[in-house]
Design a protein around this motif. Structure first.
Motif, PDB file in Angstrom:
ATOM      1  N   HIS A 109       0.835  -1.209   0.000  1.00  0.00           N
ATOM      2  CA  HIS A 109       0.000   0.000   0.000  1.00  0.00           C
ATOM      3  C   HIS A 109       0.867   1.255   0.000  1.00  0.00           C
ATOM      4  O   HIS A 109       0.587   2.221  -0.716  1.00  0.00           O
ATOM      5  CB  HIS A 109      -0.933  -0.009   1.214  1.00  0.00           C
ATOM      6  CG  HIS A 109      -1.772   1.221   1.323  1.00  0.00           C
ATOM      7  ND1 HIS A 109      -2.803   1.483   0.452  1.00  0.00           N
ATOM      8  CD2 HIS A 109      -1.712   2.264   2.187  1.00  0.00           C
ATOM      9  CE1 HIS A 109      -3.348   2.639   0.778  1.00  0.00           C
ATOM     10  NE2 HIS A 109      -2.705   3.128   1.836  1.00  0.00           N
ATOM     11  N   LYS A 110       1.922   1.249   0.809  1.00  0.00           N
ATOM     12  CA  LYS A 110       2.827   2.400   0.874  1.00  0.00           C
ATOM     13  C   LYS A 110       3.503   2.627  -0.473  1.00  0.00           C
ATOM     14  O   LYS A 110       3.628   3.765  -0.938  1.00  0.00           O
ATOM     15  CB  LYS A 110       3.870   2.180   1.982  1.00  0.00           C
ATOM     16  CG  LYS A 110       4.830   3.306   2.159  1.00  0.00           C
ATOM     17  CD  LYS A 110       4.140   4.554   2.652  1.00  0.00           C
ATOM     18  CE  LYS A 110       5.160   5.639   2.946  1.00  0.00           C
ATOM     19  NZ  LYS A 110       4.527   6.902   3.292  1.00  0.00           N
ATOM     20  N   SER A 137       1.104   4.219  -2.914  1.00  0.00           N
ATOM     21  CA  SER A 137       0.903   5.646  -2.659  1.00  0.00           C
ATOM     22  C   SER A 137       2.122   6.459  -3.097  1.00  0.00           C
ATOM     23  O   SER A 137       1.977   7.570  -3.627  1.00  0.00           O
ATOM     24  CB  SER A 137       0.569   5.907  -1.194  1.00  0.00           C
ATOM     25  OG  SER A 137       1.667   5.654  -0.357  1.00  0.00           O
TER      26      SER A 137
END
Length: 89
Positions: free
Chosen positions: A9-10, A13
């Protein structure tokens, strides 16, 4: 906790942020006679890209360690199963 999911997820982003910065840099390049404020913002975006690069390096190292820990757990589980099976026999 799903550590790999958090890392993924990081990374997603950060990729989105990189794409946004690249778009802003393209707009900056198309402008003629950039103002001082635009030049400062361009410099800040360049610094942010460098920080993202460092962060991605740290995330990659962390990801490798998470994978390694998960592999060790799986290896240990397999060994325990073999021991249990041999004791049951």
């Amino acid at each position: 906790m799903d550590h790999l999911g958090v890392l993924q997820h990081k990374i997603v982003s950060l990729r989105a942020e990189i794409a946004e910065i690249h778009e802003q840099n393209e707009q900056y390049r198309r402008q003629k006679g950039s103002r001082t404020m635009d030049q400062v913002a361009h410099g800040q975006r360049h610094e942010r890209l460098q920080n993202i690069q460092k962060e991605l390096g740290r995330l990659a190292a962390l990801g490798r360690s998470v994978v390694s820990v998960n592999q060790r757990r799986e290896e240990n589980r397999s060994r325990l199963e073999l021991i249990k099976q041999s004791k049951a026999s």
